[in-house]
Design a protein around this motif. Sequence first.
Motif, mmCIF file in Angstrom:
data_model
loop_
_atom_site.group_PDB
_atom_site.id
_atom_site.type_symbol
_atom_site.label_atom_id
_atom_site.label_comp_id
_atom_site.label_asym_id
_atom_site.label_seq_id
_atom_site.Cartn_x
_atom_site.Cartn_y
_atom_site.Cartn_z
ATOM 1 N N GLU A 82 -7.784 4.944 -8.649
ATOM 2 C CA GLU A 82 -8.734 3.842 -8.499
ATOM 3 C C GLU A 82 -8.301 2.612 -9.291
ATOM 4 N N LEU A 83 -7.735 2.812 -10.484
ATOM 5 C CA LEU A 83 -7.236 1.679 -11.260
ATOM 6 C C LEU A 83 -6.069 0.996 -10.559
ATOM 7 N N SER A 84 -5.214 1.779 -9.910
ATOM 8 C CA SER A 84 -4.089 1.194 -9.179
ATOM 9 C C SER A 84 -4.574 0.289 -8.060
ATOM 10 N N TRP A 85 -5.631 0.722 -7.358
ATOM 11 C CA TRP A 85 -6.186 -0.126 -6.304
ATOM 12 C C TRP A 85 -6.835 -1.381 -6.880
ATOM 13 N N ARG A 125 0.825 -1.208 0.000
ATOM 14 C CA ARG A 125 0.000 0.000 0.000
ATOM 15 C C ARG A 125 0.859 1.258 0.000
ATOM 16 N N ASP A 126 1.963 1.217 0.717
ATOM 17 C CA ASP A 126 2.795 2.400 0.905
ATOM 18 C C ASP A 126 3.567 2.768 -0.350
ATOM 19 N N VAL A 127 3.970 1.797 -1.151
ATOM 20 C CA VAL A 127 4.879 2.059 -2.272
ATOM 21 C C VAL A 127 4.358 1.532 -3.608
ATOM 22 N N ILE A 128 3.907 0.276 -3.653
ATOM 23 C CA ILE A 128 3.531 -0.300 -4.952
ATOM 24 C C ILE A 128 2.319 0.401 -5.536
ATOM 25 N N GLN A 129 1.294 0.640 -4.722
ATOM 26 C CA GLN A 129 0.042 1.204 -5.247
ATOM 27 C C GLN A 129 0.259 2.561 -5.905
ATOM 28 N N HIS A 156 3.856 4.753 -6.093
ATOM 29 C CA HIS A 156 5.140 4.990 -6.760
ATOM 30 C C HIS A 156 5.410 3.993 -7.890
ATOM 31 N N LEU A 157 5.362 2.705 -7.578
ATOM 32 C CA LEU A 157 5.834 1.720 -8.547
ATOM 33 C C LEU A 157 4.862 1.534 -9.707
ATOM 34 N N LEU A 158 3.564 1.605 -9.449
ATOM 35 C CA LEU A 158 2.617 1.504 -10.554
ATOM 36 C C LEU A 158 2.668 2.742 -11.451
ATOM 37 N N GLN A 159 2.994 3.895 -10.881
ATOM 38 C CA GLN A 159 3.191 5.076 -11.721
ATOM 39 C C GLN A 159 4.439 4.920 -12.595
ATOM 40 N N LEU A 160 5.501 4.352 -12.032
ATOM 41 C CA LEU A 160 6.700 4.101 -12.839
ATOM 42 C C LEU A 160 6.398 3.100 -13.949
ATOM 43 N N LEU A 161 5.647 2.045 -13.625
ATOM 44 C CA LEU A 161 5.250 1.081 -14.652
ATOM 45 C C LEU A 161 4.492 1.775 -15.778
ATOM 46 N N ALA A 162 3.569 2.675 -15.423
ATOM 47 C CA ALA A 162 2.779 3.363 -16.442
ATOM 48 C C ALA A 162 3.657 4.209 -17.355
ATOM 49 N N LEU A 163 4.655 4.885 -16.797
ATOM 50 C CA LEU A 163 5.548 5.713 -17.610
ATOM 51 C C LEU A 163 6.420 4.862 -18.525
ATOM 52 N N VAL A 164 6.835 3.693 -18.041
ATOM 53 C CA VAL A 164 7.664 2.802 -18.855
ATOM 54 C C VAL A 164 6.850 2.182 -19.984
#
Length: 513
Positions: free
Chosen positions: A467-470, A261-265, A267-275
């Motif tokens: 909401e999509l990240s969750w 919840r603290d990081v993947i939801q 930071h990391l999913l936003q990085l995935l989206a940019l990549v």
Amino acid sequence: MPQSAEPEWTNPLRDPHDRRLPRIAGPSALVIFGVTGDLAHRKLMPAIYDLANRGLLPPSFALVGFARRDWDHDQFADVVREAVEAGSRTGFRPEVWDRLAEGIRFVQGTFEDDDAFERLRATLADLDSERGTDGNHAYYLSIPPNAFPVVLSQLRRTGMADQTGDSWRRVVIEKPFGHDESSAVELNELVNSVFAEESVFRIDHYLGKETVQNILALRFANQLFDPLWSSHYVDHVQITMAEDIGLGGRAGYYDGIGAARDVIQNHLLQLLALVAMEEPVSFSPHHLQTEKIKVLQSTRNILPIAENSARGQYGAGWQGSEPVVGLKDEDGFAADSTTETFAAIALEVDTRRWAGVPFYLRTGKRLGRRVTEIALVFKRAPHLPFDDTMTAELGHNALVIRVQPDEGVTLRFGSKVPGSSMEVRDVNMDFSYGGAFTVSSPEAYERLLLDVLLGEPSLFPVNEEVELSWQILDPVLDEWAADGSPDEYESGTWGPHSADEMMSRTGRVWRRP
């Protein structure tokens, strides 16, 4: 043929009006709720000063603190100065401080105190007339989410959220954006009942980092990488955020939240989206957010989740040369807690570009060292005209974007070892921001605060992204909730054995950053 007009929004990495000039905020006041907290002291106050020191805040800027402390304006200014001297990136200059301090105000009160919010409204009205802030007010909610309803209702009751004429009102929200999809929807509805969505800025400080923003430049300004950026050549992608620290004094906040919840939801999913995103039509907020949303809509957990995820809690061990205690021996942490300090998940992006490429996301505390990186690991060459002994130490080619520390990009490829025999070994071609540019990178909160004051939301996730990240993470959390306790891993290592097993099932291994 006449040239087309300049688009309304241009690349968010430069001034939209003149590429040679910095972007300077207009007249405005920033109100910080939770101004006595750690975030305000370590990040927000130094960032505000650094913006002023770089000439990016106007003389008519004002900073207002709201808290329960019994301070007057001068006492609060002393607190701000202490934070600035301790945390400023650009060095303390008395003349800059004196100019900034003229616009510093403090309002004492609690969130339930109607009179305190009336005093805040009067203070902002005085700043509008005395400092020329022109009714442009941003409210930074550096407070727990459970305090949002009362603060937002007070802002609505007093009219401080209402935009009048050409003035603007904006709200800034720190993560976490809810604790699951349903709570995120509820939070978004609450915020949007007071502020229009275009006036809501959800802070994800990772998106303000120069290296994260450089993903856009690396991908879309260089023809070199675009043909390789797909399932034709990429075997898998690893996105890692590792910390070498434990919880320290954050046990009360962290218990019940956990690494996912603290990081993947966020930071990391936003990085995935940019990549993984496709090239946007432009770098306008709408077009960038559209492409990120497409990625998140296409992202799925690799099933079964139990075999394609891992979680753990750090136990006692060594961090460098220092012995450290395990999580359950940290002050304020329940001995029977199942909150994870390490989380890893495997995802797939169901698009033509990325079909069949797993994305591995991991984060953890008390790991081998502090590092955040994105690694595109390429497929092996289909044919190697070498004996096995010639390529014994040859691994996969990889393009690694280092977000922190030592920001830069590394390309790993095979090269012949000098000598009379044919031996191929991995080497690294390295680009470092510190070595290539003479100016230091702005701190993430500098960039994000400036974007709030300018009204440029390119780097802020919108409702649908949250909401999509969750929706992606919730099934993993549900699986873990039904699966007992996390595995324990030794502090100073790279996580639990289950994380290695998760990779080995597909013949892959985690990188050692």
